[in-house]
Design an enzyme around this catalytic site. Structure first.
Site, PDB file in Angstrom:
ATOM      1  N   GLY A  12      -8.213  17.784  -9.218  1.00 39.81           N
ATOM      2  CA  GLY A  12      -6.932  17.858  -9.922  1.00 39.81           C
ATOM      3  C   GLY A  12      -7.109  17.547 -11.393  1.00 39.81           C
ATOM      4  O   GLY A  12      -8.244  17.432 -11.886  1.00 39.81           O
ATOM      5  N   CYS A  35      -0.550   2.905 -10.801  1.00 35.24           N
ATOM      6  CA  CYS A  35      -1.465   2.021 -10.070  1.00 35.24           C
ATOM      7  C   CYS A  35      -2.942   2.303 -10.316  1.00 35.24           C
ATOM      8  O   CYS A  35      -3.652   1.435 -10.822  1.00 35.24           O
ATOM      9  CB  CYS A  35      -1.160   2.095  -8.579  1.00 35.24           C
ATOM     10  SG  CYS A  35       0.455   1.396  -8.196  1.00 35.24           S
ATOM     11  N   PHE A  46      -7.662  12.723   0.023  1.00 34.30           N
ATOM     12  CA  PHE A  46      -8.147  12.409  -1.336  1.00 34.30           C
ATOM     13  C   PHE A  46      -9.407  13.170  -1.696  1.00 34.30           C
ATOM     14  O   PHE A  46     -10.313  12.611  -2.309  1.00 34.30           O
ATOM     15  CB  PHE A  46      -8.344  10.885  -1.497  1.00 34.30           C
ATOM     16  CG  PHE A  46      -7.044  10.199  -1.814  1.00 34.30           C
ATOM     17  CD1 PHE A  46      -6.716   9.905  -3.127  1.00 34.30           C
ATOM     18  CD2 PHE A  46      -6.152   9.889  -0.813  1.00 34.30           C
ATOM     19  CE1 PHE A  46      -5.502   9.318  -3.423  1.00 34.30           C
ATOM     20  CE2 PHE A  46      -4.943   9.297  -1.099  1.00 34.30           C
ATOM     21  CZ  PHE A  46      -4.610   9.008  -2.413  1.00 34.30           C
ATOM     22  N   LYS A  61       2.900   4.617  -0.935  1.00 33.05           N
ATOM     23  CA  LYS A  61       2.673   5.682  -1.919  1.00 33.05           C
ATOM     24  C   LYS A  61       4.013   6.111  -2.468  1.00 33.05           C
ATOM     25  O   LYS A  61       4.944   6.353  -1.675  1.00 33.05           O
ATOM     26  CB  LYS A  61       2.063   6.936  -1.261  1.00 33.05           C
ATOM     27  CG  LYS A  61       0.745   6.776  -0.615  1.00 33.05           C
ATOM     28  CD  LYS A  61       0.265   8.123  -0.042  1.00 33.05           C
ATOM     29  CE  LYS A  61       1.018   8.599   1.204  1.00 33.05           C
ATOM     30  NZ  LYS A  61       0.910   7.769   2.394  1.00 33.05           N
ATOM     31  N   PHE A  65       0.814  -1.221   0.000  1.00 38.00           N
ATOM     32  CA  PHE A  65       0.000   0.000   0.000  1.00 38.00           C
ATOM     33  C   PHE A  65       0.847   1.270   0.000  1.00 38.00           C
ATOM     34  O   PHE A  65       0.323   2.360   0.217  1.00 38.00           O
ATOM     35  CB  PHE A  65      -0.934   0.003   1.219  1.00 38.00           C
ATOM     36  CG  PHE A  65      -1.905  -1.150   1.216  1.00 38.00           C
ATOM     37  CD1 PHE A  65      -3.054  -1.107   0.434  1.00 38.00           C
ATOM     38  CD2 PHE A  65      -1.657  -2.287   1.965  1.00 38.00           C
ATOM     39  CE1 PHE A  65      -3.944  -2.175   0.408  1.00 38.00           C
ATOM     40  CE2 PHE A  65      -2.539  -3.363   1.948  1.00 38.00           C
ATOM     41  CZ  PHE A  65      -3.691  -3.305   1.167  1.00 38.00           C
TER      42      PHE A  65
HETATM   43  P1  NAD Z   1       8.359  -1.296 -11.830  1.00 35.69           P
HETATM   44  O1  NAD Z   1       8.013  -1.344 -13.268  1.00 35.69           O
HETATM   45  O2  NAD Z   1       8.946  -0.048 -11.253  1.00 35.69           O
HETATM   46  O3  NAD Z   1       9.367  -2.496 -11.478  1.00 35.69           O
HETATM   47  C1  NAD Z   1       9.186  -3.797 -11.900  1.00 35.69           C
HETATM   48  C2  NAD Z   1      10.561  -4.435 -12.039  1.00 35.69           C
HETATM   49  O4  NAD Z   1      10.406  -5.824 -12.288  1.00 35.69           O
HETATM   50  C3  NAD Z   1      11.392  -3.872 -13.201  1.00 35.69           C
HETATM   51  O5  NAD Z   1      12.626  -3.414 -12.711  1.00 35.69           O
HETATM   52  C4  NAD Z   1      11.572  -5.081 -14.139  1.00 35.69           C
HETATM   53  O6  NAD Z   1      12.828  -5.075 -14.795  1.00 35.69           O
HETATM   54  C5  NAD Z   1      11.456  -6.223 -13.157  1.00 35.69           C
HETATM   55  N1  NAD Z   1      11.096  -7.505 -13.774  1.00 35.69           N
HETATM   56  C6  NAD Z   1      10.127  -7.777 -14.679  1.00 35.69           C
HETATM   57  N2  NAD Z   1      10.095  -9.097 -14.951  1.00 35.69           N
HETATM   58  C7  NAD Z   1      11.038  -9.688 -14.182  1.00 35.69           C
HETATM   59  C8  NAD Z   1      11.473 -11.031 -13.987  1.00 35.69           C
HETATM   60  N3  NAD Z   1      10.880 -12.043 -14.637  1.00 35.69           N
HETATM   61  N4  NAD Z   1      12.466 -11.275 -13.112  1.00 35.69           N
HETATM   62  C9  NAD Z   1      13.059 -10.251 -12.442  1.00 35.69           C
HETATM   63  N5  NAD Z   1      12.680  -8.959 -12.587  1.00 35.69           N
HETATM   64  C10 NAD Z   1      11.693  -8.679 -13.446  1.00 35.69           C
HETATM   65  O7  NAD Z   1       7.018  -1.680 -11.064  1.00 35.69           O
HETATM   66  P2  NAD Z   1       6.537  -1.163  -9.616  1.00 35.69           P
HETATM   67  O8  NAD Z   1       5.957   0.197  -9.738  1.00 35.69           O
HETATM   68  O9  NAD Z   1       7.615  -1.441  -8.620  1.00 35.69           O
HETATM   69  O10 NAD Z   1       5.322  -2.169  -9.357  1.00 35.69           O
HETATM   70  C11 NAD Z   1       5.516  -3.531  -9.081  1.00 35.69           C
HETATM   71  C12 NAD Z   1       4.191  -4.133  -8.629  1.00 35.69           C
HETATM   72  O11 NAD Z   1       3.786  -3.528  -7.403  1.00 35.69           O
HETATM   73  C13 NAD Z   1       3.032  -3.920  -9.605  1.00 35.69           C
HETATM   74  O12 NAD Z   1       2.191  -5.029  -9.564  1.00 35.69           O
HETATM   75  C14 NAD Z   1       2.329  -2.701  -9.042  1.00 35.69           C
HETATM   76  O13 NAD Z   1       0.956  -2.675  -9.396  1.00 35.69           O
HETATM   77  C15 NAD Z   1       2.484  -2.936  -7.556  1.00 35.69           C
HETATM   78  N6  NAD Z   1       2.449  -1.730  -6.739  1.00 35.69           N
HETATM   79  C16 NAD Z   1       3.067  -0.595  -7.168  1.00 35.69           C
HETATM   80  C17 NAD Z   1       3.054   0.543  -6.359  1.00 35.69           C
HETATM   81  C18 NAD Z   1       3.707   1.817  -6.823  1.00 35.69           C
HETATM   82  O14 NAD Z   1       3.441   2.854  -6.220  1.00 35.69           O
HETATM   83  N7  NAD Z   1       4.564   1.789  -7.836  1.00 35.69           N
HETATM   84  C19 NAD Z   1       2.420   0.508  -5.114  1.00 35.69           C
HETATM   85  C20 NAD Z   1       1.826  -0.677  -4.697  1.00 35.69           C
HETATM   86  C21 NAD Z   1       1.846  -1.793  -5.524  1.00 35.69           C
END
Ligand code: NAD
Length: 436
Positions: free
Chosen positions: A254, A261, A250, A152, A150
């Site tokens: 905006g 996400c 929230f 941010k 969760f």
């Molecule tokens: P991101 O794109 O920043 O990072 C994903 C990483 O995974 C990349 O570095 C990519 O190279 C790597 N990757 C892809 N396939 C791979 C594999 N087979 N083996 C090893 N590495 C691999 O994504 P993120 O923003 O960190 O999000 C990751 C997950 O977390 C998503 O499901 C997203 O919905 C969830 N999430 C994101 C946030 C956010 O704020 N960014 C918050 C909560 C949940």
């Protein structure tokens, strides 16, 4: 505990660094060679407040390492977090290819009993698919759990270290005990560590994001109405936010929600429901309102410039989808700038952290300013898209002397309309009785 975090993006890097900070031995694995090479040298690939010192310190102490070898990371660990991306598929559903690739690697390198935790945001039923994929390659015992994240962006380290709650979906006492120990340092002040069944944990994450997105779209509609009836959305927001049943967060209008996400998670939840023949009317409306909202700044600007967009010079303050991040995924700035460029405007953009990400999107089709005031020179208008602190209290006299026309379209309601009028600006914002 020996922990592997597979996927070293916005989530994986924060998770890895914070788990190392609480004494675990963490290896972060990612297929991106450039990213891992940089991290080994202490170069942080993203802007996230407080992350760099955490990564550098834990790497120096030997508790945090980086590798491109996912198999060896799995072999050296008792607990494996899956934190890879789950981008939207063409039909809006979450693309689980990366998650299942990791599951396969886990199965192939299962050299001891392990707990595998999906940290990525994944639809209900994914833990079961992960379990089946791993089981194709091993007879060894393992547990699959769901631990939605969760945090941010912009406050990710703080959110992970001091979460409002930690949600874990489990179906075994053994896994629950291991995860209770792993997460204990983060819930010492009494914030709950909530264990539940796996399907409920998977759905909790989507429900949280969908509800927050719905609040934003709701307030954007109320802002539109405020403009028509001469009300001030800032007053309405205060009036309702003080109700403890509603709460203060929230409620800001905006330029439409963005980021990696909300847009994809709303669509994925709509898709999951549709697959079960449930129509989520409220979320369909949330998504529709957001699409419309992403056009609002362009419409206000073109209405004000009255057919003069072509050949105009437009300054943009803020490119990231929100302040304190360099993330431009689905940022409202992208739709605005694309529309401006298509209409023949020259765009000069500033952002404290997102210029590199912007260059990947716009290349040389727009100009980039190193300093916020440099963006303003001879411009016909300024559009404020992101609520960075440094834009909140600028030198308005200096701005007026630089701009060709003193016109501001403010997508974040940063300034006081009365004061702006006194200063001689034509000022348009959202939901404050100023229809264009
Ligand atoms: P991101 O794109 O920043 O990072 C994903 C990483 O995974 C990349 O570095 C990519 O190279 C790597 N990757 C892809 N396939 C791979 C594999 N087979 N083996 C090893 N590495 C691999 O994504 P993120 O923003 O960190 O999000 C990751 C997950 O977390 C998503 O499901 C997203 O919905 C969830 N999430 C994101 C946030 C956010 O704020 N960014 C918050 C909560 C949940």
């Amino acid at each position: 505990m020996r922990v592997a975090v597979v996927g070293t993006g916005y989530v994986g890097l924060v998770v890895g660094a914070c788990l190392a900070e609480t004494g675990n031995d963490v290896v972060c694995a990612d297929l991106d060679k450039e990213k891992i090479a940089g991290l080994k040298k202490g170069r942080i690939p993203i802007y996230e407040p407080g992350l760099e010192p955490l990564v550098v310190r834990n790497q120096r102490e030997g508790r945090l390492t980086f590798t491109t070898d996912v198999g060896s990371a799995v072999e050296s660990s008792e607990v494996v977090f899956v934190a890879v991306g789950t981008p939207p598929d063409e039909d809006g559903s979450a693309d689980l290819q990366h998650v299942l690739d990791v599951a396969k690697a886990v199965g192939q390198h299962m050299n001891s009993p392990k707990v595998v935790i999906t940290k990525s945001t994944v639809p209900v039923g994914t833990a079961q698919r992960v379990r089946e994929e791993i089981a194709k390659y091993t007879d060894m015992q393992f547990y699959v759990c769901s631990n939605p994240e969760f945090l941010k962006e912009g406050a990710a380290v703080d959110d992970f270290m001091r979460p409002d709650r930690v949600v874990v979906g489990v179906d075994s006492d053994e896994a629950q005990e291991i995860l209770s120990d792993l997460f204990a340092p983060f819930v010492r002040t009494g914030n709950p560590l909530i264990f539940m069944d796996i399907a409920s944990a998977e759905l909790t994450k989507y429900t949280a994001n969908a509800m927050l997105a719905a609040r934003i779209s709701f307030m954007n509609q109320i802002a539109e109405l405020c403009e028509r009836v001469g009300a001030d959305v800032a007053q309405v927001r205060k009036g309702i936010g003080s109700d403890s049943r509603i709460g203060k967060s929230f409620l800001f209008p905006g330029p439409g929600y963005g980021g990696s996400c909300f847009p994809k998670d709303v669509r994925a939840l709509i898709r999951t429901a549709a697959d079960c023949e449930v129509t989520l009317d409220l979320l369909l409306a949330t998504e529709k309102v957001n699409q419309k909202q992403k056009k609002v700044l362009f419409e206000k600007l073109s209405g004000t410039l009255d057919g003069r967009i072509e050949d105009s010079r437009i300054a943009i303050w803020g490119l990231a989808f929100k302040a304190e991040t360099d993330d431009m995924r689905e940022s409202p700035s992208v739709s605005l700038i694309s529309a401006l460029v298509d209409a023949g405007a020259r765009v000069i953009a500033h952002d404290p952290e997102a210029i590199r990400a912007a260059r990947d999107i716009f290349g040389e089709t727009i100009f980039y300013a190193d300093h916020m005031y440099d963006a303003l020179s001879e411009t016909n208008a300024l559009v404020v898209v992101t609520e960075w602190s440094e834009y909140r209290n600028p030198d308005f006299e200096r701005m007026k002397s630089l701009m060709a026309e003193p016109l501001i379209v403010d997508g974040r309601n940063l300034y006081d309309p009365g004061k702006m009028r006194e200063l001689g600006f034509e000022y348009h914002c959202l939901g404050r009785g100023n229809p264009v």
